[in-house]
Write a protein that holds these residues in place. Sequence first.
Motif, mmCIF file in Angstrom:
data_model
loop_
_atom_site.group_PDB
_atom_site.id
_atom_site.type_symbol
_atom_site.label_atom_id
_atom_site.label_comp_id
_atom_site.label_asym_id
_atom_site.label_seq_id
_atom_site.Cartn_x
_atom_site.Cartn_y
_atom_site.Cartn_z
ATOM 1 N N THR A 36 0.805 -1.226 0.000
ATOM 2 C CA THR A 36 0.000 0.000 0.000
ATOM 3 C C THR A 36 0.835 1.271 0.000
ATOM 4 O O THR A 36 0.308 2.358 -0.141
ATOM 5 C CB THR A 36 -0.965 0.036 1.201
ATOM 6 O OG1 THR A 36 -0.207 -0.161 2.378
ATOM 7 C CG2 THR A 36 -2.016 -1.052 1.109
ATOM 8 N N ALA A 41 2.187 1.150 -4.812
ATOM 9 C CA ALA A 41 1.185 1.613 -3.857
ATOM 10 C C ALA A 41 -0.209 1.596 -4.479
ATOM 11 O O ALA A 41 -1.191 1.189 -3.847
ATOM 12 C CB ALA A 41 1.536 3.013 -3.405
ATOM 13 N N ASN A 42 -0.276 2.014 -5.705
ATOM 14 C CA ASN A 42 -1.494 2.091 -6.466
ATOM 15 C C ASN A 42 -2.217 0.740 -6.497
ATOM 16 O O ASN A 42 -3.387 0.623 -6.128
ATOM 17 C CB ASN A 42 -1.011 2.585 -7.827
ATOM 18 C CG ASN A 42 -2.008 2.552 -8.892
ATOM 19 O OD1 ASN A 42 -3.177 2.419 -8.623
ATOM 20 N ND2 ASN A 42 -1.541 2.689 -10.117
ATOM 21 N N GLN A 45 -3.125 -0.538 -2.874
ATOM 22 C CA GLN A 45 -4.304 0.097 -2.295
ATOM 23 C C GLN A 45 -5.577 -0.406 -2.968
ATOM 24 O O GLN A 45 -6.618 -0.544 -2.325
ATOM 25 C CB GLN A 45 -4.179 1.620 -2.385
ATOM 26 C CG GLN A 45 -3.080 2.136 -1.469
ATOM 27 C CD GLN A 45 -2.838 3.633 -1.576
ATOM 28 O OE1 GLN A 45 -3.611 4.350 -2.178
ATOM 29 N NE2 GLN A 45 -1.745 4.092 -0.996
ATOM 30 N N ASP A 256 -3.497 3.551 -17.081
ATOM 31 C CA ASP A 256 -2.371 4.475 -17.191
ATOM 32 C C ASP A 256 -1.557 4.252 -18.460
ATOM 33 O O ASP A 256 -0.878 5.157 -18.937
ATOM 34 C CB ASP A 256 -1.449 4.341 -15.961
ATOM 35 C CG ASP A 256 -2.088 4.950 -14.726
ATOM 36 O OD1 ASP A 256 -3.201 5.498 -14.853
ATOM 37 O OD2 ASP A 256 -1.487 4.867 -13.648
ATOM 38 N N MET A 297 -13.523 5.922 -7.852
ATOM 39 C CA MET A 297 -12.541 5.658 -8.909
ATOM 40 C C MET A 297 -12.673 4.208 -9.344
ATOM 41 O O MET A 297 -13.340 3.404 -8.682
ATOM 42 C CB MET A 297 -11.130 5.946 -8.429
ATOM 43 C CG MET A 297 -10.707 5.141 -7.207
ATOM 44 S SD MET A 297 -8.937 5.292 -6.912
ATOM 45 C CE MET A 297 -8.872 5.866 -5.252
ATOM 46 N N ASP A 298 -12.008 3.902 -10.469
ATOM 47 C CA ASP A 298 -11.991 2.522 -10.932
ATOM 48 C C ASP A 298 -10.922 1.751 -10.169
ATOM 49 O O ASP A 298 -9.951 2.338 -9.706
ATOM 50 C CB ASP A 298 -11.648 2.487 -12.427
ATOM 51 C CG ASP A 298 -12.885 2.734 -13.275
ATOM 52 O OD1 ASP A 298 -13.987 2.394 -12.798
ATOM 53 O OD2 ASP A 298 -12.727 3.254 -14.391
ATOM 54 N N PRO A 299 -11.094 0.452 -10.058
ATOM 55 C CA PRO A 299 -9.976 -0.335 -9.520
ATOM 56 C C PRO A 299 -8.774 -0.139 -10.448
ATOM 57 O O PRO A 299 -8.962 0.045 -11.654
ATOM 58 C CB PRO A 299 -10.467 -1.782 -9.581
ATOM 59 C CG PRO A 299 -11.905 -1.728 -9.916
ATOM 60 C CD PRO A 299 -12.213 -0.376 -10.482
ATOM 61 N N PRO A 300 -7.575 -0.145 -9.913
ATOM 62 C CA PRO A 300 -6.428 0.161 -10.758
ATOM 63 C C PRO A 300 -6.245 -0.814 -11.913
ATOM 64 O O PRO A 300 -5.758 -0.425 -12.964
ATOM 65 C CB PRO A 300 -5.234 0.100 -9.798
ATOM 66 C CG PRO A 300 -5.734 -0.575 -8.564
ATOM 67 C CD PRO A 300 -7.202 -0.341 -8.500
#
Lengths: 378, 315, 257, 300
Positions: A36, A41-42, A45, A256, A297-300
């Motif tokens: 996390t 971290a992204n 989390q 991303d 937000m969306d899950p990464p």
Amino acid sequence: MNKMVRVITAFLLFFALSGASAMASDTIKIGVQAPTTGQYANEGQGIDQGVRLIAEQINAKGGILGKQIEIFTCDDEGTAMKAAICAKDLVNKGVIGVIGSYTSTCAEAAQATYYRAGVLQTTDGTSDTLTEHGYWTFFRNSFPNSAEATYTANYFINVKKYKRIAIVTDFSSYSTGLGSSVEAEIKKLGGNIVYQGKIKAGAQNYTPVLTKIKSKHPDVIYFSGYYNEAGLLRSQQMQLGVTADFYGSNACDNPDYIKLAGKFAEGSYLINVPSPELLPYDLAINFLKDYRAKYKMDPPSIWTLLNIDGMRAFLYAIEQTGTTDTKKLAEYLHTIKDYPGITGPIQWAPDGNRTGSAHQTYEYQADGSKKIIYPVVK
Amino acid sequence: MKKSPNKKIGYTVFILAMLLFPALANPKWLAIGSTFLIFSVVGLSEDIILGKGGMFNMGHALFFGIGAYTAAIANHTFGIPILYAIPLAILIPALCGIILAGPIIHLRGDYLLVATIGFNIVFLQLVENDIFGITGGPNGIFGLDTPTFLGFDLASPTAIYYLGVAVLLLTFYVMANLDKSKAGRALHYLRLDDLAANSIGINTRGYKIFAFGLGAGIAGLAGVLLAIQYSAVSPEAFNFMQSVLFFSIVLVGGSSLPGILMGTFVMFVLPEIFRDFATWRYFIFGFAMILAMILRPEGIFPARFGKIPDYFKKG
Amino acid sequence: MALLELKNMTKRFGGLTAVDHLNLKVEQNQIYGIIGPNGAGKTTAFNCITGIHPPEEGAVLWQGKEITGAPPHKVAAMGIVRTFQTIRLFTEMSVAENVMSGRHFQSNQRWWHGICHTPASRRDEKENWLKVKEALEFFKIDHLAAEPVGSLAYGIQRKVEMARALVSEPKLLILDEPAAGLNDSETMELVETIYSIRNQGVTILLIEHNMDLVMTLTDYITVINFGKPIAEGIPDAIQSDPMVIEAYLGSEDDDDE
Amino acid sequence: MDIFFQQLVNGLTIGSIFALVALGYTMVYGIMKLINFAHGDLVAMSAFVGLSVYDQFLGGTTNSLVAVLTIFAATGVIIAMAGIILERVAYRPLRNAPRLSAVVSALGASLVIQNGIMLIWGPRMRFFPADILPATTWNIGGVYISFIQVVILVVSLLIMAGLIFFIDKTRVGAAIRATSIDHDASRLMGIDVNRIITLIFVIGTFLGAVGGLFIGLYYRGINFNMGWNYGLYAFVAAIIGGIGNIPGAMVGGMLLGIFKAFIAGYVSSTWADAFTFTLLIAILVVRPTGIMGERVAEKV
């Protein structure tokens, strides 16, 4: 003068305070081992948030076996040493199952501890070595590198018939592991690899390697690695006028990537299991909706969902067997067939590998969406 | 050279506390305790180079790593029981320390610092690229044999902890000897004034290399313990950030035995205690480092001088 | 055979020739003075002898053997030990620890005794501390043994520096302006000390700006200017040498080089 | 041959960024003999600040010189202020302390800034829009060079030329040079040393901010922990050039950029770091104070 005494008092105070953790089991304790903070971290989390969301939903409905679910998160920072400490910490807290970690290295560093303590572990780590130890506590919720490598090599050589292949990896164990598996599979099929190199994650400037690749005139560049580097590689590739096709491996699957590659994302390819927004299952659509509602937000990435599936399977097993005895749960988990998961049907091979690979090749479209191009959907 | 009674009590209480600690701690804190012991040993070895010798070594994880990898490779590739690999895991880092320090020892302050960082980074790349196919690449080497000693199985966390205590006490012994020998004094002299030390007959270059060799050897021994504790070695445990940690341990704690222990406690154990602060903890920790240096610029417990034999004292 | 002999010793820094073909012979048990105006190259000459800055040309002979370019610690171990114009002590350490550094090369300890002592090395340790104690008593500073040297008065620091050099049992003691910064009574004491050191059989080579001191103390003098020797002889002869008088006119005051 | 020139362009672009960041290290070092380990993190922070400035005030503006200048000006001011605060909080109280305590303080400040960025902007990568500057790319005989690369090269060179002029030809520059040699003597000559130090932090962090914004504009993705990577290489560049020496930092940055490009291009990308750092150590063995560093003989 008695500074030693002072040092010791400090030590003893801290340890005495921390020694007193309760072991009562009026709840079902689930651990999350995830990075996390730090480099990933992204993703870490995301896993933590996803797990807590599911626990909240189940607790709201009265829990499982009449017990509430309690979540303990330990930050392994993406490093093996912290992961080893986390494993001991979570075992100590009395968890019966652990979700995570995100990276194969951390999952592997913690594996033996969970096995010795009889704690179930489910991770999205794709490294093949994870299932080589024969730990009955281990359940992979993703598909191993070897499955992806076989798929990739077959697709490159037999479907696309590429003649000059460039392979790029970074220095991580996931990346080099997958990269060398793909290389071996390509060679097995008689493919021609013209370049093989490594880039350093986080360095951002990959023009020297790409210029070197340009001089080898490949028709495809394959990158097994993470999305940050993939996005930069793709955009720098196009800026340097290197016209080869670009393929990213599963860890490149992240929104991303498109943001980094910008307009150059269009026409690049990705090999992965289906990504969150492309999952055809109602479960997935609902989960994404709930996740967005709670966290704005969306899950990464897909990795959050895979881990959630591991967790859901654990909870399902507890519900079905009516016990929290991990040995019995593990036995049950090995018998389930086509348990409906967010990421598709779930079943496990005896070694803990999730079976039934569902790899697909996607092409990025101008609007940033992904279109499945192989296997061809009828 | 009698110790003051307070100091004696201090050391006795500390050693007792160390011995009793496993009875109080849960497994997680026992693991942290063992790593604390290991890092303290590395801190003390860095103190020889940085604290006593005054050489800006920001690549100490290199020697720690060479020790760990030597033990791991000896065990994994050559099947040598890990405890028998200890002499090798001291000698090889010590030799590396001597060989690497040789050409760069004349560099001043910050240039030495960057050269040692360079060695650390080169080492990391060597192991990450699985040089000679024996370092296990980016994953490292997992699943080392658990050590046995005279028929006792040393696999349990408590056994590993006590092994750590034994090595720390051994390191204390070496440090105490060093302090009371001409070699140890030579390091202080050359730190405080290289030229004056050289002019009074001290081979400063030789003693600097000696410091690197000794520091590297002790760090190598600590590396073996780390490999035993985790039954594994992996590259990131020996990266440049780890060197920064050892560097900070010496400076935050101060160049003395209690200083290094305190430094290790502050730099390694405190962040573990404040894990619950999650994302805030390193932010606060950074401020704590700044504050520590402002309040105690020479470290929490700096080196003390004036330790002279009793017969100097009048009366 | 002279104890120390310099033959055409030359040292250049860039375009500047700091020491220019310097020749001198220091005989056993002499007190030898080097004088000259500021910037004449006196300290540089000392640095060449002690190996801090090796000379470019010429030779340094020690008891007839060439030692040109030997590193400082080897020069010290041969018995040539120096003090500094600007005192260089290990300021954080105590007086006794400072002086103990002078015993370094006389000690029989080997490097590995720093890791593990033997009964012999413990004995050696004690013997050396006793020598330090003796030296402190000789300079009458034994009561300050445990004091941090940085906190002491200038005159005491000079003594500590000399004690450090002397405790190493040198054959040749090189003193770079030993009286600089001392008051009259301290200077008187210094003269006594230097004589008694000489009486122990130690040869002394010194630079000094205090003319009275040099004239009373030394047996033989070399005067240098712009790195070149311009005169040498016994003090009386030097005092009346017109070249020397000329070199000193207008540049006698401050003692910085 | 086009490959060779392409690698040269690659190296010079990243080298310019290294050089800009290295200047911050070297200027602070020149005045305070301190390695400002927090500098890299200020560089990272500047990219985030720049992005926020764009999002807040210029959202959607494309291909606009005014937008770019606004970002640079606003970010420069904010980061320079951060630099001043950094110096006041972490370094000024330690000015008379042993040199290494300031190094630890700098490491602490680095943690504070890095984690501060994470707390403010989050752990996820953030992105500069692709179209703040024109995305034009020219193909000159097989060598591809983009508009932003040209901007980085030209602006960096102009800034460095300006800096050299400022240091060598102005009164303030003379005061900076004097302070770097001797604080006390400068104070006696009527120079306000504290103001010079503040000024150095302003200039140094401003140059770092320019570097950070170039990173954002060129690579577009910015991460809270990217400062360490750029900081380390820039610091190495400053050391290669001879730390404390301003032209040295520029030469060091450019050389490091070109080294890295040629090593990855002609030697091995797998061993790039090993070669780079071995070369660095070799340079130091031969030239112990860097390529342009002065050789200091100790006065005895």
